[in-house]
Design an enzyme around this catalytic site. Structure first.
Site, PDB file in Angstrom:
ATOM      1  N   ASN C  71       0.837  -1.191   0.000  1.00 40.03           N
ATOM      2  CA  ASN C  71       0.000   0.000   0.000  1.00 40.03           C
ATOM      3  C   ASN C  71       0.870   1.238   0.000  1.00 40.03           C
ATOM      4  O   ASN C  71       1.995   1.233   0.486  1.00 40.03           O
ATOM      5  CB  ASN C  71      -0.950   0.018   1.201  1.00 40.03           C
ATOM      6  CG  ASN C  71      -0.306   0.625   2.435  1.00 40.03           C
ATOM      7  OD1 ASN C  71      -0.233   1.844   2.588  1.00 40.03           O
ATOM      8  ND2 ASN C  71       0.195  -0.240   3.313  1.00 40.03           N
ATOM      9  N   SER C  72       0.310   2.268  -0.592  1.00 39.33           N
ATOM     10  CA  SER C  72       0.996   3.551  -0.623  1.00 39.33           C
ATOM     11  C   SER C  72      -0.089   4.608  -0.567  1.00 39.33           C
ATOM     12  O   SER C  72      -0.524   5.147  -1.572  1.00 39.33           O
ATOM     13  CB  SER C  72       1.826   3.613  -1.912  1.00 39.33           C
ATOM     14  OG  SER C  72       1.965   4.905  -2.367  1.00 39.33           O
ATOM     15  N   CYS C 132       8.054   7.407   9.107  1.00 37.92           N
ATOM     16  CA  CYS C 132       7.682   8.447   8.148  1.00 37.92           C
ATOM     17  C   CYS C 132       8.947   9.107   7.629  1.00 37.92           C
ATOM     18  O   CYS C 132       9.924   9.242   8.358  1.00 37.92           O
ATOM     19  CB  CYS C 132       6.845   9.524   8.835  1.00 37.92           C
ATOM     20  SG  CYS C 132       5.386   8.876   9.595  1.00 37.92           S
ATOM     21  N   LYS C 169       6.344   2.987  17.279  1.00 31.58           N
ATOM     22  CA  LYS C 169       6.139   1.970  16.246  1.00 31.58           C
ATOM     23  C   LYS C 169       7.345   1.925  15.327  1.00 31.58           C
ATOM     24  O   LYS C 169       7.672   2.897  14.653  1.00 31.58           O
ATOM     25  CB  LYS C 169       4.880   2.278  15.441  1.00 31.58           C
ATOM     26  CG  LYS C 169       4.609   1.227  14.390  1.00 31.58           C
ATOM     27  CD  LYS C 169       3.160   1.192  13.986  1.00 31.58           C
ATOM     28  CE  LYS C 169       2.922   0.167  12.894  1.00 31.58           C
ATOM     29  NZ  LYS C 169       1.532   0.180  12.440  1.00 31.58           N
ATOM     30  N   ILE C 195       5.464  -4.920  13.832  1.00 30.11           N
ATOM     31  CA  ILE C 195       6.308  -4.159  12.944  1.00 30.11           C
ATOM     32  C   ILE C 195       5.454  -3.355  11.976  1.00 30.11           C
ATOM     33  O   ILE C 195       4.307  -3.721  11.702  1.00 30.11           O
ATOM     34  CB  ILE C 195       7.245  -5.101  12.096  1.00 30.11           C
ATOM     35  CG1 ILE C 195       6.422  -6.070  11.275  1.00 30.11           C
ATOM     36  CG2 ILE C 195       8.245  -5.781  12.961  1.00 30.11           C
ATOM     37  CD1 ILE C 195       7.182  -6.961  10.307  1.00 30.11           C
ATOM     38  N   ASN C 196       6.002  -2.293  11.492  1.00 32.43           N
ATOM     39  CA  ASN C 196       5.377  -1.589  10.386  1.00 32.43           C
ATOM     40  C   ASN C 196       5.637  -2.390   9.107  1.00 32.43           C
ATOM     41  O   ASN C 196       6.274  -3.439   9.157  1.00 32.43           O
ATOM     42  CB  ASN C 196       5.943  -0.170  10.270  1.00 32.43           C
ATOM     43  CG  ASN C 196       4.859   0.824   9.824  1.00 32.43           C
ATOM     44  OD1 ASN C 196       4.104   0.541   8.892  1.00 32.43           O
ATOM     45  ND2 ASN C 196       4.774   1.953  10.495  1.00 32.43           N
ATOM     46  N   GLY C 249       0.753  -9.575   9.552  1.00 35.40           N
ATOM     47  CA  GLY C 249       0.238 -10.794   8.952  1.00 35.40           C
ATOM     48  C   GLY C 249      -0.590 -11.680   9.842  1.00 35.40           C
ATOM     49  O   GLY C 249      -0.774 -12.860   9.541  1.00 35.40           O
ATOM     50  N   GLY C 270      -4.230  -5.990  11.059  1.00 32.19           N
ATOM     51  CA  GLY C 270      -4.233  -5.005   9.984  1.00 32.19           C
ATOM     52  C   GLY C 270      -4.885  -5.542   8.735  1.00 32.19           C
ATOM     53  O   GLY C 270      -6.111  -5.629   8.630  1.00 32.19           O
TER      54      GLY C 270
HETATM   55  C1  LIG Z   1      -3.453   0.215   3.902  1.00 35.33           C
HETATM   56  C2  LIG Z   1      -2.555   0.328   5.077  1.00 35.33           C
HETATM   57  C3  LIG Z   1      -2.410   1.545   5.731  1.00 35.33           C
HETATM   58  C4  LIG Z   1      -1.554   1.667   6.822  1.00 35.33           C
HETATM   59  N1  LIG Z   1      -1.457   2.874   7.462  1.00 35.33           N
HETATM   60  C5  LIG Z   1      -0.675   2.978   8.575  1.00 35.33           C
HETATM   61  C6  LIG Z   1      -0.611   4.197   9.298  1.00 35.33           C
HETATM   62  O1  LIG Z   1      -1.266   5.188   8.973  1.00 35.33           O
HETATM   63  N2  LIG Z   1       0.196   4.247  10.387  1.00 35.33           N
HETATM   64  C7  LIG Z   1       0.931   3.173  10.802  1.00 35.33           C
HETATM   65  O2  LIG Z   1       1.636   3.278  11.797  1.00 35.33           O
HETATM   66  N3  LIG Z   1       0.878   1.998  10.143  1.00 35.33           N
HETATM   67  C8  LIG Z   1       0.093   1.874   9.033  1.00 35.33           C
HETATM   68  N4  LIG Z   1       0.027   0.665   8.375  1.00 35.33           N
HETATM   69  C9  LIG Z   1       0.811  -0.471   8.874  1.00 35.33           C
HETATM   70  C10 LIG Z   1      -0.052  -1.386   9.757  1.00 35.33           C
HETATM   71  O3  LIG Z   1      -0.504  -0.710  10.901  1.00 35.33           O
HETATM   72  C11 LIG Z   1       0.741  -2.634  10.186  1.00 35.33           C
HETATM   73  O4  LIG Z   1       1.860  -2.228  10.937  1.00 35.33           O
HETATM   74  C12 LIG Z   1       1.226  -3.466   9.014  1.00 35.33           C
HETATM   75  O5  LIG Z   1       0.282  -3.433   7.964  1.00 35.33           O
HETATM   76  C13 LIG Z   1       1.524  -4.917   9.369  1.00 35.33           C
HETATM   77  O6  LIG Z   1       0.392  -5.571   9.877  1.00 35.33           O
HETATM   78  P1  LIG Z   1      -0.612  -6.450   8.967  1.00 35.33           P
HETATM   79  O7  LIG Z   1       0.205  -7.399   8.191  1.00 35.33           O
HETATM   80  O8  LIG Z   1      -1.549  -7.087   9.938  1.00 35.33           O
HETATM   81  O9  LIG Z   1      -1.327  -5.474   8.077  1.00 35.33           O
HETATM   82  C14 LIG Z   1      -0.817   0.542   7.277  1.00 35.33           C
HETATM   83  C15 LIG Z   1      -0.970  -0.672   6.617  1.00 35.33           C
HETATM   84  C16 LIG Z   1      -1.816  -0.811   5.541  1.00 35.33           C
HETATM   85  C17 LIG Z   1      -1.936  -2.136   4.866  1.00 35.33           C
END
Ligand SMILES: Cc1cc2nc3c(=O)[nH]c(=O)nc-3n(C[C@H](O)[C@H](O)[C@H](O)COP(=O)(O)O)c2cc1C
Ligand SMILES: Cc1cc2nc3c(=O)[nH]c(=O)nc-3n(C[C@H](O)[C@H](O)[C@H](O)COP(=O)(O)OP(=O)(O)OC[C@H]3O[C@@H](n4cnc5c(N)ncnc54)[C@H](O)[C@@H]3O)c2cc1C
Ligand SMILES: Cc1cc2nc3c(=O)[nH]c(=O)nc-3n(C[C@H](O)[C@H](O)[C@H](O)COP(=O)(O)OP(=O)(O)OC[C@H]3O[C@@H](n4cnc5c(N)ncnc54)[C@H](O)[C@@H]3O)c2cc1C
Ligand SMILES: Cc1cc2nc3c(=O)[nH]c(=O)nc-3n(C[C@H](O)[C@H](O)[C@H](O)COP(=O)(O)O)c2cc1C
Ligand code: FES
Ligand code: FES
Lengths: 310, 281, 310, 281
Positions: C71-72, C132, C169, C195-196, C249, C270
Site C-alpha cells: 500500500n501507498s 515516516c 512503532k 512491525i510496520n 500478517g 491489519g
Molecule cells: C493500507 C494500510 C495503511 C496503513 N497505514 C498505517 C498508518 O497510517 N500508520 C501506521 O503506523 N501503520 C500503518 N500501516 C501499517 C499497519 O498498521 C501494520 O503495521 C502493518 O500493515 C503490518 O500488519 P498487517 O500485516 O496485519 O497489516 C498501514 C498498513 C496498511 C496495509
C-alpha cells in the site's frame, strides 16, 4: 518477428540466457539433471562452499510460511577440496556454465577460498555470499555493514587475480542496501546478487517454541518478491552500469520479467525449484515468450526498463 | 568416477485421480501414472503439489507409495494412503475423481530385500503401514516369513486392508488405548514377538519416536533394521538439504538427505538421540 | 477449567483483551462498527494523524502480492483538528478504548501533535509512527536511525506530559531493530509496536512500470509474519520488560498466539481486516480458545513463552 | 452530530452458488443470500473472498450486483456477471452449484433516481452493463424513458441478455471492431444519441477511460451524469483508503473512497485528468 537474443553479460562473461539457479537451491546440480540438461541454464550457481566440510544445523531445518518458507541449513557442505575434486568436474562434463558461491566465517576464509579458485578453468564467475555471520565480530553478518562487506570483497579480489567476475550477494536486512551496494562496487565487484533471504522466525504453536532448531531462518519464496523488486530497483537506479543477478520469489516467467524490468541482468531461481523441479526451464520459456510479445528482441533492452519513461 | 544418477526414473506428471475412498480416518487414493508405476519399489514415495495454482502452500507433500500396479485397466497406477492432517493433505483428500494433481515419482530409496530366505518382521505405525503391504508381498514371493505388527493410538487409526493381509504369516495389532489388539505402545510388544517368530530382519515405518524405539530393540537383538523415516521435506529431490537425519560417521556426525539417501535407511546408522546430535554440532 | 484472564497492560493502562486494530487498517472505526461493537476490541488504534489535512498519494495505491499486499496511501487524513473534533468523540461514545497514532514530517510536528493530546481525556495511549520520511533529512525515515527515532520520542515525551503511555512503532527495514528499540526505550517509551510494513515494489508487467503511483509501497499481510515474529522475539529477548504490541500478517488466533509466544503483550490486526471485516473478532475468539486449551488461564503467562525452557 | 452509519445493511455471509452459466465470455452466477437481496439497490456491489482457505490471494474481489431478487424459490438471491480475467475471477467462475463463497454485501452507493420523469441514457462498457438492467427496470417503473447504449471491444463482449432488455425504450450497440452495432468507441456515438433521444440524465458504468470520455460529453451537454467507477479495492468497506478517486474540493483535491462514497458518483465532481491530479499532489 525477429529472433530473440537471450544472452546476457556479467563482467567479461557472457551467458546464453539469463535464467540461473540460486545458490543453495540446486545442490551440486546432479539432483536436477534428471529433469533437464544443466547446459540449458544460463548458469548453475552452486551452493555456498566453505573451506572445511560442514555438518550444518540440526533439524527441523525448514518451516513453510504463507507463500514462502524458512530455512536454516547452516551451510552444510563437503568443503572446498571435495567440491573442486568431485562436483566441479562433473558440472564441466555436463557443459554447464558455473558460478561458484563461496562463504566464510572470517575475512581470511574468503581469501583462502578465492585463492583456490584462482586460475581454475571452466568457471564463469564467483558469487561471494557475504550474508554469513562474522565469527570475529559477535556473529554480525558481513553484508550488514559497508566496512565488513568491503573487507571480504577486497580479500577475494586480492586473492583471486585474473579476470573472473566477482559478484557480491547482498542481504536485504539492512537499513540502506544502496549504501552497501555502493561500497562493494567501489571495492571492485563486477556484479551484485540481490537478494538473499530475510531473517525470519516461526513459532510452533503446539510446542510453543521456535520451530527451527536454529530458531531463526532465512525467508524465501514469492512472499519476499516485492522486497527483491524494490531492492533491485533501488540499486539499479543508483548504479545502472553494475549488472545485477536478481532473485527472490521468482516462480514464473512474469516474475522473472518483473525483476528484469527493475534492473536485473539475470535471474536466479531458488525456492520455486522445490515446488517444481522444472521451474527454471518453465520460467526460461515463459520469459522468452514475454520478451518476444513485448517486442524486446534483445534481452538487454528489457533490463531496467521500468526506470525509463514510456 | 561417474556417480549414480540421483532421482533416476523420477518424472513429473499430471496424474489423474481415479479413486478416492475414505477408509477409517484415512483416504485411499489411486492415481493414473502410466510408466511411473513400473519403476516404483516398496519404500519409494511421491511428492505432490497441493492447494492449486494460487496456493499459499508452495512446497510439495511427500507420500509413501502404498501400491504400484504396472498394468491395470487405466495403465499404470499408484495408490496412496493419506491422513487428512493439515491444509495440504486435506486439500489432497478433497480431490475428486477426474481431477489432476502434479506428482513427481518415484523418489527415494526402496526397502532392501534379503538375498536368502529370512524371517522378517514388518512394523508399521499409523499410516506408516502403507508401504509395508507391497513389501510383504515381495518378501513372501522371495520365500521369506513375514510377520506384521501394526500399531496406532487407537483402533481405527490402524490401516490394514483385507487385501493387504494376504501375504503375511501373522498379523499383530497394538493400540495405545487398548481398543484393538495388544494394549500399549507398539515397541513394548516387539521383543516378545521377535523371540516368538525368530525374527531375523526388521522393516519399520512410522513416526520417528517409534522408529527410534525399534532401532534400540534391533540393536539389542542384533538384527538388521531397515526403517523408512519421515522428516520434513521442502523439495523431495535432494536440492534443499532440509530433510536430513544425522548418521554415524568417522569424524562424528554426517547429515544425509532422507529424500535421496532415504526414506529407507539402515536403522543402526542413524543417531536417534537428539542430545548427542546437538552436543556434536 | 478456570476462567481466562484475557486482560493486558501497556504502561499504566489496562486493556480488556489483547486484540487491537492496526493503525491505518480500521480507518476511524465507523466503517467496522457495522460488523461488531468496537468496545469488544482491546483497543482501536486510529490511523496515523498529522497536523494538517492530507490528500495522500495518487492511485493506484495498492497491489496484491503473494499472501500480502503493498500500500501507498501517503497518510491521507483530515488533520488533527477535525480528527479530535469528530472521530475521537464518536469513538468515545462507542466506549472503545482508543490508541491514537500520530505521524509527522519533522520532529517538531510530532511535538505539536503530542501537545494536542496532552490532557485529552478518554484515550489510552499514543502510538508514535516513526516510519515516516523526515523532510528535514533527505526523506530518510525517522525509524531507521537511533538518533532521529530518539529525537521524535523525546519531542513527544516533552510535549505530552502526564501519564499517557507512549508506544513507538518501529520499522523492520533496519540492520538492527534491537538497537533502535533500545534507543527509544532509553528515551522513555512505555511500549513498542512491531512491525510496520516492509518497503516493497511491484512492477506491472503489462505497462512495464512500477504498479503503484508512489512506486514503492509498504508490504503487509501473512507474507511478512515470519519477519514480525523474528523482530518481536529479538526485541523481547533484549528488553523483556517492555510491552510490545505485535503486528504483521496476523489472520488467525494461531497467528496471534505465535506473536504472543514471541513476546507480544497485545496484537494488532491489519491487512486481515481487508479480507474479512470480522477478522479481529474471530482472532480474539480463536486466541481465547487456544490459551484455554494450553492451560494459559492468565494471558500474561503466554507473553514471551517461547523464550522460556519447557 | 451522529454520522450516518457506514456500510449500513452490509452483512458477511456464506452464500451458496445456485447457478453458474457461461454467457459469451462471461459467467452469469446466482447466489443464495437471504435478506441481503432485499437491501440491494442498483449500483451496489458485493465483495467476495477468492481462492479458498489456503489462497495466496488475500483480498476480496468486488462485483456489481446485476440483479437482486428478494423472494425467489431459494429465498433472496443476488446475480453477478463475472469476467474470468485473472486468478481471482477465474476461481470464482470455476465454482460449482452447491459450493459456498464468503460474500459481503450490499456495499457502496446506489444510482440516484430522478424525482420527476426524465429521459435517461444508460451507458455500459463490457460487463459494466451488469448493474444497468436493474436500474433500467427501476427507472421505467418510475416513468422514465430509458435508452441503453452498450459497447465493447467486440460483439461477444457485450453483455445484453434478453430478459434485461424488457425495460428499455431503445438499445444501441457499439463495438470497437465493428462486429456488432455501430463501429467505433462507445463515446463517439453518444453525442448524436443524446440529441436524438433528448437525454436529460446519463448513467454510466464501465472502464475508467470510457467514463472519463462520457463525463466530458455530459459536461458539454450540461447533463447530470452518474457513473459507477471501478478502482482497485483492497477492503471494499472503507477501511484501507486504497480505492480513492480525486474529486474537486474548495482547497484543490479531495480523495474519496469509491467503496463507500462510490462506486456510483457524480461524474462532474471527479477530476478525470491524471496530470491535473499529479500536479496538485
Ligand atoms: C493500507 C494500510 C495503511 C496503513 N497505514 C498505517 C498508518 O497510517 N500508520 C501506521 O503506523 N501503520 C500503518 N500501516 C501499517 C499497519 O498498521 C501494520 O503495521 C502493518 O500493515 C503490518 O500488519 P498487517 O500485516 O496485519 O497489516 C498501514 C498498513 C496498511 C496495509
Ligand atoms: C517420506 C514421507 C512419506 C510420507 N508418507 C505419508 C503417507 O503415506 N501418508 C500421509 O498421510 N502422510 C505421509 N507423509 C506426511 C506428508 O508428507 C505431510 O507432511 C502430511 O500430510 C502433512 O501435511 P499437511 O500439509 O497436511 O500438514 P501441515 O501441517 O499443514 O503442513 C506440513 C508442513 O510441514 C512439513 N512437515 C513438518 N513436519 C513434517 C514431518 N514430520 N513429515 C513430513 N512433513 C513435515 C511439510 O513438509 C509441510 O511443509 C509422508 C512424509 C514423508 C516425508
Ligand atoms: C466496484 C467494482 C465492481 C466490479 N464489478 C465487476 C463485475 O460486475 N464483473 C467483473 O467481472 N468484474 C468486476 N469488477 C472487477 C473485479 O473486482 C476484479 O478486479 C476482476 O475480476 C479481476 O480480478 P482477478 O483476481 O481475476 O484479476 P487479477 O488481475 O489477478 O487481480 C486483480 C487484483 O488487482 C486489483 N485491481 C487492480 N486494478 C483493478 C481494477 N481496475 N478494478 C478492480 N480491481 C483491480 C484487484 O483488487 C485484485 O487485487 C469490479 C470491480 C469493482 C471495484
Ligand atoms: C534452502 C535454501 C538454501 C540456501 N542456501 C544458500 C547458500 O548456500 N548461499 C546463498 O548465497 N544463498 C542461499 N540461499 C538463498 C537463495 O540463493 C536465494 O537468495 C533466496 O532463497 C531468494 O530466492 P528464492 O525466493 O527464489 O528462493 C538459500 C535459500 C534456500 C531456500
Ligand atoms: S527434501 Fe530437499 S534435500 Fe531432501
Ligand atoms: S477499498 Fe478499502 S477504503 Fe475502499
Amino acid at each position: 518477428m525477429s529472433a530473440l537474443d537471450f544472452s546476457t553479460k556479467i563482467g567479461s562473461k557472457r551467458f546464453s540466457n539469463p535464467i540461473f539457479t540460486a545458490s543453495g537451491c540446486a545442490s551440486s546440480g546432479q539432483e536436477l539433471s534428471q529433469f533437464f540438461p544443466l547446459s540449458s541454464l544460463g548458469a548453475v550457481v552452486t551452493k555456498s562452499i566453505m573451506t572445511k566440510p560442514r555438518t550444518g544445523r540440526a533439524t527441523p531445518r525448514m518451516a513453510e510460511t504463507p507463500s514462502g518458507m524458512l530455512n536454516s541449513i547452516g551451510l552444510q557442505g563437503p568443503g572446498i577440496d571435495t567440491f573442486l575434486e568431485k562436483d566441479i568436474p562433473w558440472l564441466i562434463e555436463q557443459q554447464a556454465k558455473i558460478i561458484i558461491s563461496i562463504a566464510g566465517e572470517t575475512v581470511d576464509e574468503y581469501g583462502v577460498l578465492a585463492r583456490r579458485l584462482r586460475a581454475l578453468s571452466g568457471i564463469s564467475a564467483v558469487e561471494v555470499n557475504i550474508s554469513c555471520p562474522n565469527v570475529e565480530n559477535r556473529g554480525q553478518v558481513f553484508a550488514c555493514h559497508p566496512d565488513t562487506a568491503v573487507a571480504v570483497i577486497e580479500s577475494v579480489r586480492r586473492n583471486i587475480g585474473g579476470e573472473l567476475p566477482i559478484i557480491a550477494k547482498l542481504s536485504p536486512d539492512v537499513t540502506d542496501i544502496v549504501e552497501i551496494a555502493g561500497a562493494v562496487i567501489n571495492a571492485g565487484v563486477d556484479g551484485l546478487a540481490l537478494i538473499n533471504t530475510l531473517l525470519g522466525m516461526v513459532i510452533d504453536t503446539n510446542s510453543m517454541r521456535p520451530k527451527l532448531a536454529g530458531k531463526t531462518g532465512g525467508l524465501s519464496g514469492p512472499a519476499i518478491r516485492p522486497v527483491a523488486v524494490r531492492a533491485i530497483y533501488q540499486v539499479h537506479q543508483a548504479f545502472p552500469n553494475t549488472p545485477i543477478v536478481g532473485m527472490g520469489g521468482v516462480a514464473s516467467g512474469q516474475d522473472a520479467f518483473e525483476l528484469i524490468l527493475a534492473g536485473a541482468s539475470a535471474v536466479s531461481v531458488g525456492t520455486a525449484t522445490f515446488g517444481n523441479p522444472n521451474a527454471a526451464m518453465q520460467i526460461k520459456e515463459e520469459l522468452s515468450q514475454l520478451l518476444t510479445k513485448n517486442g524486446l528482441n534483445d534481452f538487454r533492452d528489457a533490463i531496467g526498463f521500468a526506470h525509463r519513461g514510456i | 568416477m561417474i556417480p549414480l544418477k540421483i532421482n533416476k526414473n523420477a518424472t513429473q506428471i499430471n496424474a489423474e485421480v481415479i479413486s478416492n475412498k475414505k477408509v477409517g480416518p484415512y483416504h485411499h487414493m489411486v492415481f493414473a501414472v502410466a510408466d511411473m508405476a513400473a519403476h516404483s519399489r516398496p519404500g519409494n514415495f511421491v511428492a505432490i503439489s497441493v492447494g492449486g495454482s494460487q496456493s499459499a502452500l508452495i512446497l510439495r507433500r511427500a507420500f509413501a507409495i502404498y501400491r504400484a500396479i504396472d498394468k491395470g485397466p487405466m495403465g499404470g497406477s499408484i495408490e496412496l494412503v493419506v491422513a487428512p492432517h493439515g491444509e495440504g493433505s486435506k486439500w489432497l483428500c478433497a480431490r475428486n475423481i477426474g481431477e489432476f494433481v502434479d506428482l513427481i515419482g518415484p523418489l527415494g530409496t526402496a526397502f532392501g530385500i534379503p538375498t536368502t530366505n529370512a524371517n522378517t518382521m514388518l512394523i508399521g505405525g499409523g499410516y506408516g503401514s502403507a508401504p509395508l503391504f507391497a513389501l510383504a508381498e515381495l518378501l513372501k514371493n522371495r520365500g521369506c516369513r513375514v510377520d506384521m505388527v501394526l500399531g496406532a493410538s487407537t483402533a481405527n487409526k490402524i490401516y490394514a486392508p483385507l487385501e493387504g493381509k494376504r501375504s503375511v504369516s501373522s498379523l499383530t495389532l497394538t493400540t495405545d488405548d487398548g481398543t484393538a489388539g495388544i494394549h500399549g505402545q507398539i515397541s513394548e510388544a516387539i521383543p516378545r514377538l521377535i523371540r516368538e517368530f525368530g525374527t531375523e530382519v526388521i522393516y519399520s515405518c512410522g513416526p520417528m519416536g517409534m522408529l527410534s524405539a525399534i532401532a534400540k530393540i534391533a540393536d539389542e537383538f542384533d538384527l538388521a533394521h531397515q526403517c523408512a523415516v519421515e522428516e520434513a521435506m521442502a523439495c523431495g529431490i535432494g536440492v534443499c538439504m532440509t530433510c536430513v537425519v544425522p548418521i554415524k560417521h568417522e569424524d562424528g556426525i554426517k547429515m544425509v538427505r532422507t529424500c535421496i539417501d532415504g526414506p529407507v535407511m539402515d536403522g543402526s546408522e542413524i543417531i536417534w538421540d537428539r542430545k548427542t546430535v546437538l552436543d556434536a554440532l
